[in-house]
Motif scaffolding. Structure first.
Motif, mmCIF file in Angstrom:
data_model
loop_
_atom_site.group_PDB
_atom_site.id
_atom_site.type_symbol
_atom_site.label_atom_id
_atom_site.label_comp_id
_atom_site.label_asym_id
_atom_site.label_seq_id
_atom_site.Cartn_x
_atom_site.Cartn_y
_atom_site.Cartn_z
ATOM 1 N N GLY A 237 0.392 -13.239 -3.320
ATOM 2 C CA GLY A 237 0.638 -13.035 -4.740
ATOM 3 C C GLY A 237 1.051 -11.608 -5.055
ATOM 4 N N THR A 238 0.447 -10.662 -4.355
ATOM 5 C CA THR A 238 0.797 -9.259 -4.553
ATOM 6 C C THR A 238 2.217 -8.985 -4.079
ATOM 7 O OG1 THR A 238 -1.514 -8.616 -4.336
ATOM 8 C CG2 THR A 238 0.121 -6.884 -4.003
ATOM 9 N N ALA B 32 4.633 -11.177 -4.006
ATOM 10 C CA ALA B 32 5.510 -11.825 -4.985
ATOM 11 C C ALA B 32 5.647 -10.961 -6.243
ATOM 12 C CB ALA B 32 4.981 -13.209 -5.336
ATOM 13 N N LEU B 33 4.544 -10.378 -6.689
ATOM 14 C CA LEU B 33 4.582 -9.500 -7.857
ATOM 15 C C LEU B 33 5.452 -8.280 -7.573
ATOM 16 C CD1 LEU B 33 3.690 -8.570 -10.663
ATOM 17 C CD2 LEU B 33 1.620 -7.640 -9.580
ATOM 18 N N ALA B 34 5.292 -7.678 -6.402
ATOM 19 C CA ALA B 34 6.101 -6.504 -6.044
ATOM 20 C C ALA B 34 7.586 -6.862 -6.013
ATOM 21 C CB ALA B 34 5.652 -5.944 -4.692
ATOM 22 N N ARG B 35 7.917 -8.017 -5.457
ATOM 23 C CA ARG B 35 9.326 -8.442 -5.443
ATOM 24 C C ARG B 35 9.842 -8.638 -6.867
ATOM 25 N NH1 ARG B 35 7.402 -11.724 -1.165
ATOM 26 N NH2 ARG B 35 7.356 -13.493 -2.585
ATOM 27 N N SER B 36 9.023 -9.237 -7.724
ATOM 28 C CA SER B 36 9.432 -9.458 -9.119
ATOM 29 C C SER B 36 9.691 -8.142 -9.836
ATOM 30 C CB SER B 36 8.348 -10.223 -9.880
ATOM 31 O OG SER B 36 8.211 -11.518 -9.380
ATOM 32 N N VAL C 153 4.294 -0.916 -1.970
ATOM 33 C CA VAL C 153 3.464 -2.096 -1.711
ATOM 34 C C VAL C 153 4.105 -2.940 -0.615
ATOM 35 C CG1 VAL C 153 2.684 -4.303 -2.685
ATOM 36 C CG2 VAL C 153 2.384 -2.183 -3.977
ATOM 37 N N LEU C 154 5.396 -3.199 -0.739
ATOM 38 C CA LEU C 154 6.078 -4.010 0.268
ATOM 39 C C LEU C 154 6.085 -3.329 1.622
ATOM 40 C CD1 LEU C 154 8.971 -5.502 -1.864
ATOM 41 C CD2 LEU C 154 6.857 -6.615 -1.112
ATOM 42 N N GLY C 155 6.191 -2.009 1.649
ATOM 43 C CA GLY C 155 6.118 -1.295 2.914
ATOM 44 C C GLY C 155 4.749 -1.434 3.565
ATOM 45 N N ASN C 156 3.726 -1.513 2.752
ATOM 46 C CA ASN C 156 2.361 -1.605 3.282
ATOM 47 C C ASN C 156 1.958 -3.024 3.681
ATOM 48 O OD1 ASN C 156 1.551 1.122 3.209
ATOM 49 N ND2 ASN C 156 1.310 0.996 1.003
ATOM 50 N N ILE C 157 2.385 -4.024 2.917
ATOM 51 C CA ILE C 157 1.936 -5.392 3.226
ATOM 52 C C ILE C 157 3.081 -6.386 3.352
ATOM 53 C CG2 ILE C 157 -0.322 -5.033 2.153
ATOM 54 C CD1 ILE C 157 0.680 -6.773 -0.211
ATOM 55 N N GLY C 158 4.305 -5.918 3.226
ATOM 56 C CA GLY C 158 5.451 -6.818 3.245
ATOM 57 C C GLY C 158 5.772 -7.350 4.632
ATOM 58 N N SER D 216 11.591 -0.642 4.345
ATOM 59 C CA SER D 216 12.384 -1.465 5.270
ATOM 60 C C SER D 216 12.145 -1.034 6.711
ATOM 61 C CB SER D 216 13.875 -1.339 4.945
ATOM 62 O OG SER D 216 14.146 -1.866 3.679
ATOM 63 N N ARG D 217 12.131 0.262 6.945
ATOM 64 C CA ARG D 217 11.900 0.760 8.312
ATOM 65 C C ARG D 217 10.512 0.396 8.812
ATOM 66 N NH1 ARG D 217 14.520 4.954 5.850
ATOM 67 N NH2 ARG D 217 12.636 6.236 5.654
ATOM 68 N N VAL D 218 9.508 0.501 7.951
ATOM 69 C CA VAL D 218 8.139 0.155 8.345
ATOM 70 C C VAL D 218 8.032 -1.320 8.693
ATOM 71 C CG1 VAL D 218 5.774 -0.086 7.463
ATOM 72 C CG2 VAL D 218 7.034 2.026 7.067
ATOM 73 N N ILE D 219 8.611 -2.172 7.875
ATOM 74 C CA ILE D 219 8.559 -3.622 8.137
ATOM 75 C C ILE D 219 9.285 -3.951 9.448
ATOM 76 C CG2 ILE D 219 9.379 -5.874 7.337
ATOM 77 C CD1 ILE D 219 8.821 -4.868 4.471
ATOM 78 N N CYS D 220 10.451 -3.373 9.651
ATOM 79 C CA CYS D 220 11.202 -3.627 10.877
ATOM 80 C C CYS D 220 10.450 -3.123 12.103
ATOM 81 C CB CYS D 220 12.588 -3.003 10.795
ATOM 82 S SG CYS D 220 13.681 -3.858 9.640
ATOM 83 N N ALA D 221 9.774 -2.005 11.988
ATOM 84 C CA ALA D 221 9.008 -1.453 13.116
ATOM 85 C C ALA D 221 7.812 -2.339 13.472
ATOM 86 C CB ALA D 221 8.534 -0.038 12.792
ATOM 87 N N ARG D 222 7.228 -2.970 12.427
ATOM 88 C CA ARG D 222 6.095 -3.873 12.664
ATOM 89 C C ARG D 222 6.568 -5.136 13.378
ATOM 90 N NH1 ARG D 222 3.747 -2.757 7.354
ATOM 91 N NH2 ARG D 222 4.873 -4.549 6.548
ATOM 92 N N GLY D 223 7.843 -5.482 13.099
ATOM 93 C CA GLY D 223 8.453 -6.656 13.717
ATOM 94 C C GLY D 223 7.796 -7.902 13.356
#
Length: 105
Positions: A26-27, A29-33, A66-71, A98-105
């Motif tokens: 939900g968080t 989704a809220l961040a994307r919105s 938020v998305l960088g942390n939990i996305g 984006s870089r953080v998410i890609c690094a997490r893979g």
């Protein structure tokens, strides 16, 4: 013992936008919105709210964090759209996320 209770006055009730933000999905989704809000969406969502003291770009920057942390990779399209944002800090945070998410893979 429970010390909290639901808001008695409608002015203090949570806005619909926030109702599903009680868990990770939900968080996200809220961040994307928030990221995808234009000026009219922002004005409508927060009409009469003190949160309007924060500018739209500020909330969008925070939503990128938020998305960088939990996305997840599912959020990359929204972050990619934020890379063209008019405000430099939003672009920087979208790139970081984006870089953080890609690094997490």
């Amino acid at each position: 013992m429970k010390f909290t209770r639901d808001a008695m006055l409608p002015e203090f009730a949570p806005r619909d936008l926030f109702l599903d933000a009680h868990d990770r999905e939900g968080t996200r989704a809220l961040a994307r919105s928030i990221c995808m809000m234009d000026a009219a969406d922002y004005a409508a969502a927060f009409k009469g709210s003190a949160i309007k003291r924060a500018k739209r770009w500020m909330l969008q920057r925070n939503a990128c964090v938020v998305l960088g942390n939990i996305g997840t990779e599912e959020d990359l399209a929204v972050l990619e759209a934020m890379l063209t944002h008019e405000h430099e800090l939003v672009r920087e945070h979208a790139g970081w996320a984006s870089r953080v998410i890609c690094a997490r893979g």
